[in-house]
Design a protein around this motif. Structure first.
Motif, PDB file in Angstrom:
ATOM      1  N   TRP A 221      32.331  46.494  41.565  1.00 29.27           N
ATOM      2  CA  TRP A 221      33.276  45.387  41.680  1.00 29.27           C
ATOM      3  C   TRP A 221      34.561  45.819  42.379  1.00 29.27           C
ATOM      4  N   GLY A 222      35.017  47.030  42.117  1.00 26.61           N
ATOM      5  CA  GLY A 222      36.225  47.510  42.785  1.00 26.61           C
ATOM      6  C   GLY A 222      36.036  47.696  44.274  1.00 26.61           C
ATOM      7  N   SER A 223      34.903  48.287  44.673  1.00 25.67           N
ATOM      8  CA  SER A 223      34.649  48.488  46.105  1.00 25.67           C
ATOM      9  C   SER A 223      34.427  47.155  46.815  1.00 25.67           C
ATOM     10  N   MET A 224      33.867  46.169  46.121  1.00 25.24           N
ATOM     11  CA  MET A 224      33.709  44.842  46.721  1.00 25.24           C
ATOM     12  C   MET A 224      35.065  44.205  46.995  1.00 25.24           C
ATOM     13  N   ALA A 235      37.237  34.161  53.993  1.00 26.12           N
ATOM     14  CA  ALA A 235      36.088  34.154  53.074  1.00 26.12           C
ATOM     15  C   ALA A 235      36.553  34.603  51.693  1.00 26.12           C
ATOM     16  N   PRO A 236      37.372  33.795  51.024  1.00 23.01           N
ATOM     17  CA  PRO A 236      37.963  34.218  49.738  1.00 23.01           C
ATOM     18  C   PRO A 236      36.930  34.458  48.643  1.00 23.01           C
ATOM     19  N   TRP A 237      35.749  33.841  48.746  1.00 18.78           N
ATOM     20  CA  TRP A 237      34.725  34.020  47.723  1.00 18.78           C
ATOM     21  C   TRP A 237      34.272  35.478  47.606  1.00 18.78           C
ATOM     22  N   ALA A 238      34.407  36.239  48.692  1.00 22.45           N
ATOM     23  CA  ALA A 238      33.999  37.641  48.644  1.00 22.45           C
ATOM     24  C   ALA A 238      34.869  38.450  47.687  1.00 22.45           C
TER      25      ALA A 238
END
Length: 273
Positions: A221-224, A235-238
């Motif tokens: 989750w942190g690297s994402m 693309a705020p959903w990313a």
């Protein structure tokens, strides 16, 4: 009422996220690493890509599911390491006292004076990024509160009659600490362990965000969040969905730990009833 809500809602959140991580291969629509398609890059959420896609066309939903595995592994394993270190030092310091107690208290105060994330950063800078390094770094930095609770409990428990009886029967010091003292402090240790898992997950996200956590392209989750920094406007959903996953996981652990504390502590329970 608040006690039941915290325990039940936090427990449900934890179970759902744990199940998502365990059954990720069954729930994920795509491979989180290999199924990259630049043609489908930065697509918004739809029927095929429930959480949209990232800059490389990878399914964000699948990467969030597999990221749960890494975050939960880090939280559980690092907290087990912290608990073992804290219990060993705390119980022995409270039981034996003397110079050993002074040394452990000094070491604990030193650890508490250093921000745990800074200490973890220093360890990661030496060991390099990766899951193993992350587990070592977080496992060595957050044992201080467990140690303090174990020490204070051991100081009071060693004066109890059943401990004196065990000494009379010829029990060794190690046997007394394991069979007589440790079982009577399980409640507080479970609570602080649950809350510590949330701290470890946040620390993993922070270290991965700084590039010192899980090596890409494996999802965490942190690297994402790191990969989504430049996409926040288009693309705020990313960034939203991995951030929401971190929020819900830590919220669930904190609520569950708070409810567990109320259940195991009769004074807290009577105060809130």
């Amino acid at each position: 009422m608040r006690l039941r809500f915290n325990l039940l809602f936090g427990g449900v959140l934890c179970v759902v996220i744990l199940a998502a991580g365990i059954f990720a291969p069954l729930l994920a629509h795509y491979d989180p690493v290999l199924d990259a398609d630049l043609i489908n890059a930065e697509l918004p959420p739809d029927g095929d890509f429930w959480f949209g896609t990232d800059a490389q066309g990878r399914d964000v939903f699948s990467r969030v599911l597999y990221g749960a595995r890494i975050s939960l592994t880090v939280g559980i394993v690092s907290q087990i390491i912290n608990t073992i270190i804290g219990l060993t030092l705390g119980i022995s310091a409270g039981y034996f006292g003397g110079r050993w107690d002074d040394f452990v208290c000094g070491l604990t105060n030193l650890m508490l004076s250093i921000p745990s994330l800074i200490f973890a950063l220093a360890i990661m800078a030496i060991l390099g990024p990766g899951l193993g390094s992350l587990l070592i770094a977080l496992g060595l930095t957050n044992w201080s509160w467990t140690c303090r609770i174990a020490r204070s409990s051991a100081l009071s428990l060693k004066k109890q009659g059943y401990v004196q009886a065990a000494k009379t029967l010829g029990y060794s010091d190690i046997r007394i600490m394991i069979t007589q003292i440790l079982p009577n402090m399980i409640g507080p240790i479970l609570v602080i362990g649950t809350l510590g898992m949330g701290d470890a997950i946040l620390a993993e996200a922070a270290l991965s965000y700084l590039g010192l956590g899980i090596r890409p392209p494996f999802p965490s989750w942190g690297s994402m969040l790191t990969d989504a920094r430049e996409l926040i406007a288009i693309a705020p959903w990313a960034a939203i969905f991995p951030g929401l996953a971190i929020f819900l996981t830590v919220l669930g652990l904190n609520l569950f730990g708070d409810g567990l504390r109320d259940v195991l502590d009769p004074h807290m329970r009577s105060r809130k009833s």
